[in-house]
Design a protein around this motif. Structure first.
Motif, PDB file in Angstrom:
ATOM      1  N   ARG A 112      14.393   6.646   8.772  1.00  0.00           N
ATOM      2  CA  ARG A 112      13.811   7.523   9.795  1.00  0.00           C
ATOM      3  C   ARG A 112      12.541   6.908  10.392  1.00  0.00           C
ATOM      4  O   ARG A 112      12.297   7.008  11.599  1.00  0.00           O
ATOM      5  N   THR A 113      11.726   6.267   9.555  1.00  0.00           N
ATOM      6  CA  THR A 113      10.516   5.619  10.056  1.00  0.00           C
ATOM      7  C   THR A 113      10.862   4.513  11.044  1.00  0.00           C
ATOM      8  O   THR A 113      10.220   4.363  12.091  1.00  0.00           O
ATOM      9  N   PHE A 114      11.892   3.734  10.722  1.00  0.00           N
ATOM     10  CA  PHE A 114      12.326   2.687  11.658  1.00  0.00           C
ATOM     11  C   PHE A 114      12.805   3.301  12.964  1.00  0.00           C
ATOM     12  O   PHE A 114      12.516   2.784  14.054  1.00  0.00           O
ATOM     13  N   TRP A 115      13.534   4.410  12.873  1.00  0.00           N
ATOM     14  CA  TRP A 115      14.020   5.072  14.087  1.00  0.00           C
ATOM     15  C   TRP A 115      12.849   5.580  14.929  1.00  0.00           C
ATOM     16  O   TRP A 115      12.849   5.410  16.152  1.00  0.00           O
ATOM     17  N   VAL A 116      11.861   6.179  14.287  1.00  0.00           N
ATOM     18  CA  VAL A 116      10.689   6.678  15.023  1.00  0.00           C
ATOM     19  C   VAL A 116       9.927   5.529  15.674  1.00  0.00           C
ATOM     20  O   VAL A 116       9.365   5.680  16.768  1.00  0.00           O
ATOM     21  N   SER A 117       9.910   4.350  15.038  1.00  0.00           N
ATOM     22  CA  SER A 117       9.177   3.203  15.579  1.00  0.00           C
ATOM     23  C   SER A 117       9.775   2.690  16.877  1.00  0.00           C
ATOM     24  O   SER A 117       9.135   1.886  17.570  1.00  0.00           O
ATOM     25  N   LEU A 118      10.975   3.116  17.218  1.00  0.00           N
ATOM     26  CA  LEU A 118      11.618   2.679  18.463  1.00  0.00           C
ATOM     27  C   LEU A 118      11.296   3.592  19.640  1.00  0.00           C
ATOM     28  O   LEU A 118      11.800   3.366  20.744  1.00  0.00           O
ATOM     29  N   PHE A 119      10.443   4.604  19.405  1.00  0.00           N
ATOM     30  CA  PHE A 119      10.091   5.549  20.461  1.00  0.00           C
ATOM     31  C   PHE A 119       8.593   5.473  20.753  1.00  0.00           C
ATOM     32  O   PHE A 119       7.834   4.808  20.049  1.00  0.00           O
ATOM     33  N   ASP A 120       8.166   6.182  21.788  1.00  0.00           N
ATOM     34  CA  ASP A 120       6.763   6.167  22.174  1.00  0.00           C
ATOM     35  C   ASP A 120       5.946   7.040  21.228  1.00  0.00           C
ATOM     36  O   ASP A 120       6.444   7.544  20.222  1.00  0.00           O
ATOM     37  N   ARG A 121       4.689   7.236  21.571  1.00  0.00           N
ATOM     38  CA  ARG A 121       3.778   7.953  20.686  1.00  0.00           C
ATOM     39  C   ARG A 121       4.205   9.392  20.448  1.00  0.00           C
ATOM     40  O   ARG A 121       3.906   9.975  19.400  1.00  0.00           O
ATOM     41  N   ASN A 122       4.898   9.997  21.399  1.00  0.00           N
ATOM     42  CA  ASN A 122       5.327  11.387  21.252  1.00  0.00           C
ATOM     43  C   ASN A 122       6.745  11.514  20.708  1.00  0.00           C
ATOM     44  O   ASN A 122       7.214  12.631  20.473  1.00  0.00           O
ATOM     45  N   GLY A 123       7.435  10.391  20.508  1.00  0.00           N
ATOM     46  CA  GLY A 123       8.797  10.426  20.009  1.00  0.00           C
ATOM     47  C   GLY A 123       9.810  10.900  21.028  1.00  0.00           C
ATOM     48  O   GLY A 123      10.896  11.346  20.649  1.00  0.00           O
ATOM     49  N   THR A 124       9.498  10.805  22.322  1.00  0.00           N
ATOM     50  CA  THR A 124      10.412  11.294  23.359  1.00  0.00           C
ATOM     51  C   THR A 124      11.099  10.164  24.120  1.00  0.00           C
ATOM     52  O   THR A 124      12.302  10.205  24.349  1.00  0.00           O
ATOM     53  N   ALA A 125      10.350   9.136  24.494  1.00  0.00           N
ATOM     54  CA  ALA A 125      10.903   8.036  25.293  1.00  0.00           C
ATOM     55  C   ALA A 125      11.244   6.855  24.394  1.00  0.00           C
ATOM     56  O   ALA A 125      10.414   6.413  23.588  1.00  0.00           O
ATOM     57  N   PHE A 126      12.460   6.330  24.558  1.00  0.00           N
ATOM     58  CA  PHE A 126      12.894   5.168  23.778  1.00  0.00           C
ATOM     59  C   PHE A 126      12.246   3.913  24.365  1.00  0.00           C
ATOM     60  O   PHE A 126      12.373   3.626  25.554  1.00  0.00           O
ATOM     61  N   VAL A 127      11.540   3.158  23.523  1.00  0.00           N
ATOM     62  CA  VAL A 127      10.835   1.961  23.987  1.00  0.00           C
ATOM     63  C   VAL A 127      11.326   0.689  23.305  1.00  0.00           C
ATOM     64  O   VAL A 127      10.790  -0.387  23.531  1.00  0.00           O
ATOM     65  N   GLY A 128      12.332   0.800  22.446  1.00  0.00           N
ATOM     66  CA  GLY A 128      12.883  -0.389  21.799  1.00  0.00           C
ATOM     67  C   GLY A 128      11.893  -1.035  20.845  1.00  0.00           C
ATOM     68  O   GLY A 128      11.267  -0.374  20.014  1.00  0.00           O
ATOM     69  N   LEU A 129      11.738  -2.338  20.986  1.00  0.00           N
ATOM     70  CA  LEU A 129      10.858  -3.108  20.109  1.00  0.00           C
ATOM     71  C   LEU A 129       9.450  -3.280  20.680  1.00  0.00           C
ATOM     72  O   LEU A 129       8.694  -4.125  20.203  1.00  0.00           O
ATOM     73  N   SER A 130       9.090  -2.468  21.662  1.00  0.00           N
ATOM     74  CA  SER A 130       7.764  -2.602  22.281  1.00  0.00           C
ATOM     75  C   SER A 130       6.637  -2.352  21.286  1.00  0.00           C
ATOM     76  O   SER A 130       5.590  -3.007  21.343  1.00  0.00           O
ATOM     77  N   ASN A 131       6.823  -1.410  20.382  1.00  0.00           N
ATOM     78  CA  ASN A 131       5.785  -1.140  19.381  1.00  0.00           C
ATOM     79  C   ASN A 131       5.580  -2.337  18.460  1.00  0.00           C
ATOM     80  O   ASN A 131       4.454  -2.638  18.062  1.00  0.00           O
ATOM     81  N   TYR A 132       6.667  -3.030  18.124  1.00  0.00           N
ATOM     82  CA  TYR A 132       6.542  -4.214  17.270  1.00  0.00           C
ATOM     83  C   TYR A 132       5.854  -5.347  18.020  1.00  0.00           C
ATOM     84  O   TYR A 132       5.080  -6.109  17.431  1.00  0.00           O
ATOM     85  N   LEU A 133       6.132  -5.453  19.308  1.00  0.00           N
ATOM     86  CA  LEU A 133       5.437  -6.445  20.121  1.00  0.00           C
ATOM     87  C   LEU A 133       3.946  -6.148  20.165  1.00  0.00           C
ATOM     88  O   LEU A 133       3.110  -7.054  20.078  1.00  0.00           O
ATOM     89  N   ALA A 134       3.608  -4.860  20.259  1.00  0.00           N
ATOM     90  CA  ALA A 134       2.198  -4.467  20.265  1.00  0.00           C
ATOM     91  C   ALA A 134       1.533  -4.773  18.931  1.00  0.00           C
ATOM     92  O   ALA A 134       0.357  -5.167  18.888  1.00  0.00           O
ATOM     93  N   VAL A 135       2.267  -4.608  17.834  1.00  0.00           N
ATOM     94  CA  VAL A 135       1.701  -4.892  16.511  1.00  0.00           C
ATOM     95  C   VAL A 135       1.259  -6.337  16.414  1.00  0.00           C
ATOM     96  O   VAL A 135       0.182  -6.644  15.873  1.00  0.00           O
ATOM     97  N   PHE A 136       2.051  -7.255  16.960  1.00  0.00           N
ATOM     98  CA  PHE A 136       1.769  -8.680  16.821  1.00  0.00           C
ATOM     99  C   PHE A 136       0.963  -9.250  17.986  1.00  0.00           C
ATOM    100  O   PHE A 136       0.777 -10.473  18.079  1.00  0.00           O
ATOM    101  N   THR A 137       0.489  -8.397  18.889  1.00  0.00           N
ATOM    102  CA  THR A 137      -0.373  -8.863  19.974  1.00  0.00           C
ATOM    103  C   THR A 137      -1.709  -8.130  20.018  1.00  0.00           C
ATOM    104  O   THR A 137      -2.581  -8.502  20.805  1.00  0.00           O
ATOM    105  N   ASN A 138      -1.874  -7.129  19.164  1.00  0.00           N
ATOM    106  CA  ASN A 138      -3.112  -6.355  19.146  1.00  0.00           C
ATOM    107  C   ASN A 138      -4.184  -7.079  18.335  1.00  0.00           C
ATOM    108  O   ASN A 138      -3.920  -7.564  17.234  1.00  0.00           O
ATOM    109  N   ARG A 139      -5.403  -7.141  18.872  1.00  0.00           N
ATOM    110  CA  ARG A 139      -6.479  -7.861  18.191  1.00  0.00           C
ATOM    111  C   ARG A 139      -6.851  -7.212  16.864  1.00  0.00           C
ATOM    112  O   ARG A 139      -7.113  -7.904  15.878  1.00  0.00           O
ATOM    113  N   ASP A 140      -6.860  -5.883  16.816  1.00  0.00           N
ATOM    114  CA  ASP A 140      -7.176  -5.198  15.561  1.00  0.00           C
ATOM    115  C   ASP A 140      -6.150  -5.518  14.476  1.00  0.00           C
ATOM    116  O   ASP A 140      -6.496  -5.654  13.298  1.00  0.00           O
TER     117      ASP A 140
END
Length: 370
Positions: A112-140
């Motif tokens: 379920r966590t993996f499924w939620v990670s494929l959506f936006d912050r509100n869990g409504t719009a499907f964004v694919g692997l965009s969150n994972y891309l953000a994880v590996f490009t964010n300075r923090d």
């Protein structure tokens, strides 16, 4: 007569098959029915208006007795099946509940966590692997990865080294039990409690902070915010890593001490008779002999440092460039309310831990670790 006997054999086989199927269905139906009865009882207790003390007592009796009943009923029916099916099904009577609990509380939440990670912050719009891309490009997150690497290299290494040295030296001391008890004592303290204790040790006020009082008294230097000073970053992480070394060295020491006591004394005595020094005995006999334990303890501490959260959250809250992967997950999921991004961080942390766990399990299966 031979023909009649030949014709009767298929009927006998069919009867055995039907009996076996009926027994299998009963052996499955009765435990399920028992489980449903237990669940209905717990729902009744939850919705009851009786005093909470009585509800808790009945729930304990109902739960323990119900689990025992579930095992007894399942085992009773499987015992009456054929030897082949009994051998196949009986292990699941005992392992099945544990597997079910792991699946419900570990495997399904991971999916379920993996499924939620494929959506936006509100869990409504499907964004694919965009969150994972953000994880590996964010300075923090880069800072968090760097800090976790520091925790692994410095924290895990020193825990293993200090634990091994203390175990070796304490075994030769007259005060072995007392020394080991003192080293192991921090293990009795929770991570949060240790964070509170060391927060006071690192306090800027010399009247509270022991470290500033000692440094100021010896050198006359001004008080330093050891975990927050900008000029100490990223080395301020070392003051947090020191806490885990203080906590986990006792754990490593106990396991190493048990492994060292398992080394045959004749081997070490033979080496000393042959002229080997104590350092050579330590490096060439003791370490190779307990290498399985060293690997197991090392990988366990590495997994622990990868998931570190409590100390960092209590000490700095992940500020001052001390954030780690777990604190970033907490901040994104619960503070920023970004469910998709937070879930992606959690999956990345899981992926980072899995290779170490697999390696550890292989070591368990290939050699004796104690």
């Amino acid at each position: 007569m031979q023909q009649l006997t030949t014709r009767a054999q298929p009927k006998s086989s069919l009867e055995r098959l039907i009996t076996l199927v009926v027994q299998a269905l009963i052996s499955l139906f009765v435990p399920v029915l028992t489980f449903l009865v237990l669940y209905a009882g717990f729902r009744f207790l939850r919705e009851s208006d009786a005093p909470k003390g009585i509800i808790a007592l009945v729930a304990i009796i109902w739960g323990v007795g119900g689990v025992a009943l579930l095992y007894l009923v399942s085992n009773w029916f499987i015992e009456r099946m054929g030897d082949i099916w009994r051998a196949r099904l009986q292990p699941f009577v005992f392992v099945g509940p544990a597997v079910a609990i792991l699946a419900w509380y570990l495997a399904l939440p991971t999916v379920r966590t993996f499924w939620v990670s494929l959506f936006d912050r509100n869990g409504t719009a499907f964004v694919g692997l965009s969150n994972y891309l953000a994880v590996f490009t964010n300075r923090d997150m880069f800072t968090a990865f760097r800090n976790n690497l520091m925790w692994i290299i410095i924290g895990a290494t020193f825990c293993v080294v200090f634990g091994l040295l203390i175990a070796t030296l304490a075994d030769r001391s007259r005060f072995e039990n007392f020394a080991k008890a003192m080293i192991f004592l921090p293990m009795a303290i929770s991570m949060v409690g240790a964070g509170v204790i060391w927060n006071m040790i690192y306090d800027v006020n010399p009247n509270i902070g022991l470290l500033n009082a000692i440094v100021g008294g010896l050198t006359g230097a001004k008080p330093v915010a050891w975990t927050a000073a900008a000029n100490l970053q990223p080395w301020n992480n070392l003051f947090l890593i020191l806490i885990v070394i203080w906590l986990q060295t006792g754990y490593a020491m106990v396991l190493f001490s048990a492994a060292l006591k398992g080394i045959p004394g004749e081997i070490m005595e033979a080496a000393r008779v042959d002229g080997a020094t104590e350092i050579q005995v330590f490096l060439r006999i003791m370490i190779p002999y307990i290498m399985g334990t060293i690997i197991s303890v090392g990988t366990t501490v590495v997994i622990f440092t990868l998931k570190i959260f409590d100390v960092v959250q209590v000490m700095t809250g992940g500020q001052f460039s001390t954030q780690v992967i777990a604190t970033e997950f907490y901040r994104q999921s619960f503070t920023a309310q970004n469910a998709g991004y937070g879930s992606a961080i959690a999956i990345v942390l899981l992926i980072a831990v899995i290779p170490v766990m697999i390696y550890n399990l292989r070591q368990f299966s290939q050699r004796e670790v104690f």
